[in-house]
Scaffold this motif. Structure first.
Motif, short mmCIF file in Angstrom:
data_model
loop_
_atom_site.label_atom_id
_atom_site.label_comp_id
_atom_site.label_asym_id
_atom_site.label_seq_id
_atom_site.Cartn_x
_atom_site.Cartn_y
_atom_site.Cartn_z
N LEU A 16 6.00 -28.54 55.45
CA LEU A 16 5.07 -27.58 54.96
C LEU A 16 6.14 -26.68 54.13
O LEU A 16 5.57 -26.09 53.00
N LEU A 17 7.17 -26.07 54.77
CA LEU A 17 7.78 -25.00 53.98
C LEU A 17 8.33 -25.43 52.74
O LEU A 17 8.57 -24.62 51.70
N ARG A 18 8.67 -26.72 52.86
CA ARG A 18 9.65 -27.40 51.68
C ARG A 18 8.62 -27.35 50.56
O ARG A 18 8.87 -27.09 49.05
N ASP A 19 7.45 -27.72 50.76
CA ASP A 19 6.34 -27.88 49.61
C ASP A 19 5.88 -26.76 49.22
O ASP A 19 5.68 -26.55 48.03
N MET A 20 5.99 -25.67 50.07
CA MET A 20 5.46 -24.13 49.54
C MET A 20 6.74 -23.41 48.91
O MET A 20 6.31 -22.35 48.26
N GLY A 63 6.64 -21.88 45.17
CA GLY A 63 5.82 -21.07 45.02
C GLY A 63 6.01 -19.69 45.71
O GLY A 63 5.79 -18.62 44.98
N VAL A 64 6.40 -19.92 46.94
CA VAL A 64 6.66 -18.33 47.76
C VAL A 64 7.73 -17.86 47.15
O VAL A 64 7.86 -16.44 46.86
N LEU A 65 8.82 -18.69 46.61
CA LEU A 65 10.32 -18.05 45.99
C LEU A 65 9.69 -17.37 44.70
O LEU A 65 10.42 -16.35 44.34
N TRP A 66 8.96 -17.79 44.01
CA TRP A 66 8.68 -17.23 42.48
C TRP A 66 7.72 -15.99 42.67
O TRP A 66 7.77 -15.10 42.12
N THR A 108 10.62 -14.34 54.34
CA THR A 108 10.89 -14.83 55.71
C THR A 108 9.61 -14.75 56.38
O THR A 108 9.30 -15.33 57.59
N LEU A 109 8.52 -13.89 56.01
CA LEU A 109 7.29 -13.80 56.50
C LEU A 109 6.54 -15.04 56.54
O LEU A 109 5.70 -15.26 57.56
N PHE A 110 6.43 -15.77 55.37
CA PHE A 110 5.84 -16.94 55.23
C PHE A 110 5.97 -17.92 56.37
O PHE A 110 4.96 -18.33 56.89
N PRO A 111 7.20 -18.23 56.80
CA PRO A 111 7.17 -19.20 57.87
C PRO A 111 6.70 -18.64 59.32
O PRO A 111 6.16 -19.28 59.96
N ALA A 161 16.54 -21.35 53.98
CA ALA A 161 15.69 -20.88 55.11
C ALA A 161 14.18 -21.82 54.84
O ALA A 161 13.48 -21.69 55.93
N LEU A 162 13.92 -21.73 53.70
CA LEU A 162 12.58 -22.47 53.49
C LEU A 162 12.57 -24.12 53.42
O LEU A 162 11.76 -24.66 53.02
N GLY A 163 13.84 -24.56 53.91
CA GLY A 163 14.00 -25.77 54.02
C GLY A 163 14.31 -26.60 52.25
O GLY A 163 13.92 -27.82 52.40
N MET A 164 14.64 -26.17 51.53
CA MET A 164 14.91 -26.51 50.07
C MET A 164 16.41 -27.56 50.23
O MET A 164 17.23 -27.01 51.00
N PRO A 165 16.36 -28.72 49.84
CA PRO A 165 17.33 -29.40 49.62
C PRO A 165 18.58 -28.73 48.59
O PRO A 165 18.09 -28.08 47.67
N ALA A 166 19.78 -28.85 49.23
CA ALA A 166 20.82 -28.18 48.35
C ALA A 166 20.97 -28.35 46.82
O ALA A 166 21.28 -27.73 46.01
N HIS A 167 20.49 -29.88 46.58
CA HIS A 167 20.56 -30.31 45.04
C HIS A 167 19.60 -29.53 44.13
O HIS A 167 19.68 -29.88 43.16
N ALA A 168 18.59 -28.88 44.76
CA ALA A 168 17.67 -28.08 44.01
C ALA A 168 18.10 -26.69 43.77
O ALA A 168 17.46 -26.11 42.97
#
Lengths: 210, 232
Positions: free
Chosen positions: B57-61, B64-67, B45-48, B130-137
């Protein structure tokens, strides 16, 4: 102390070093069915270390420990099934109840019902603590629960490190009764204790010198 | 072998008992259970907040952030794997149970993964959204995290076995485990990234699966050897 006895536990010329300290210097002993061996000596002479070697937690630099004539390393599972070790710490999980503590340790050695475990807790006078977390028990009650675990495992060889610690007068009598019964039923006991044992069986003594 | 071994508890029953014990202990200490999970949620949550709320930008990151957050939060729980049992003497009791130390190690590590890794996998879609990832991923992310956290639990068991006797072993544990976890980060983030971009993540997932199988096979032996040395 060095007579051969293939029907029991034999320890021959154990040597253990702790850094520069030569803690155990050629200790030998043997225990046969129906015998109680009292290991005693001043602090720091390696009594607990000797028990840890005998139970197989510690490997000796020199010497052998044999059970029924076999080195314990070769018959590890069989030896561990026939032996129980009660360390100076009571080895109870604070967040588990007394009954759960028994269930999860004794259950690894033999299948025992909860009712039987409750019986063992009753034998050591702590049946009322069965559903209490170990963290709320007194030190003496924890010691009694640890003794109930020794009974529940139903092992022939008991290795006990200062089992009288924290016990009151009644607890000490109970412990003496348990030791007598076990020895009279052809069990083996190796006990480390600082004081004289008031037990109505033939006691052999092994003194470890500083 | 002439020694009689009547009445031994079967390994499968003993393994079940170890896992049940670990689960019971975990749920008695909710702070230890929730700490890694809350850490995971807060860090992601801190990254955004610190960078930019821009969705692209969030989707691109996000991978990495998640892992990175998943690796660090898993490390938090690893310190407790053997230490508490070693401190109170129950590890010795289990080691002398006649069941073989490897069985205790496998049961405890698997239970550790069930309460820490699986929980992390289950909340990851929330973080992904929350990081804007599409649901299919989400499927790929959860699968890669499941294999990654299990692998990390095995690697952590080796580190925890080596550091269990140290008073402040958690720093050393991180130094041992994190370098070994680099391939997980690379392939896990890559799989998630490819899934977000609509490409096939199969290659990276196969690598993760291979790492998972290798560690699940070999790490129990290494962790058992490490623990045996420490017990002595």
């Amino acid at each position: 102390m060095s007579e051969r006895a293939p029907a029991g536990l034999d320890v021959d010329s154990l040597h253990i070093w702790r850094g520069d300290r030569h803690v155990l210097q050629g200790v030998s002993l043997s225990v046969n069915p129906g015998e109680l061996l009292h290991v005693w000596g001043p602090n720091g002479t390696g009594k607990t270390t000797l028990l840890r070697v005998v139970c197989g937690l510690l490997r000796p630099e020199q010497g052998t420990v044999t059970w029924l004539g076999h080195p314990i390393d070769r018959v590890r599972a069989e030896y561990q099934s026939a032996m129980t070790f009660a360390a100076h710490e009571t080895a109870l999980k604070s967040d588990l109840t007394a009954l759960e503590n028994l269930r999860y340790t004794v259950g690894l050695k033999r299948a025992v019902s909860d009712q039987k475990l409750l019986d063992y807790l009753a034998q050591t006078g702590v049946s009322g603590c069965a559903d209490l977390p170990a963290k709320v028990l007194s030190a003496g009650q924890r010691r009694r629960v640890a003794m109930a675990r020794v009974l529940a495992v139903n092992a022939r060889l008991w290795l006990l490190d200062e089992p009288y610690t924290n016990l009151d007068g009644n607890g000490a009598k109970l412990m003496a009764n348990l030791l007598e019964n076990h020895v009279k039923n052809a069990g083996f006991v190796v006990i480390v204790a600082h004081h004289e044992l008031d037990v109505a069986v033939n006691i052999r003594r092994l003194e470890l010198a500083s | 072998m002439s020694v009689n071994v009547q009445g031994r508890v079967r390994s499968s029953a003993a393994m079940g008992l170890v896992i049940r014990r670990e689960m019971a202990l975990s749920f008695r200490r909710p702070d230890q259970l929730l700490q890694p999970l809350v850490f995971f949620l807060i860090v992601t949550t801190l990254f955004p907040l610190g960078l930019s709320p821009l969705m692209s930008l969030l989707r691109d990151m996000a991978p990495g952030v998640l892992w990175v957050a998943a690796l660090l939060s898993s490390l938090l729980a690893l310190d407790h794997l053997f230490k508490s049992d070693a401190d109170d003497g129950t590890l010795e009791q289990m080691a002398l149970s006649g069941q073989g130390l490897w069985l205790i190690v496998v049961g405890k590590t698997f239970a550790h993964w069930l309460v820490s890794g699986v929980a992390l996998v289950l909340v990851s879609p929330l973080v992904g959204a929350a990081l804007g990832m599409p649901a299919h991923a989400f499927g790929t992310m959860m699968l890669s995290l499941a294999m990654g956290t299990l692998t990390l639990s095995w690697l952590g068991a080796i580190g925890a076995g080596l550091t269990v006797g140290l008073r402040r072993g958690n720093m050393l544990l991180s130094l041992i485990v994190l370098p070994l976890a680099m391939p997980l980060l690379i392939f896990g983030a890559n799989a998630t990234d490819r899934a977000i971009g609509g490409e096939s993540p199969a290659g990276a997932l196969y690598f993760l699966a291979a790492l998972c199988v290798i560690t699940s096979t070999l790490a129990p032996f290494a962790a058992t050897a490490a623990l045996r040395i420490t017990l002595e």
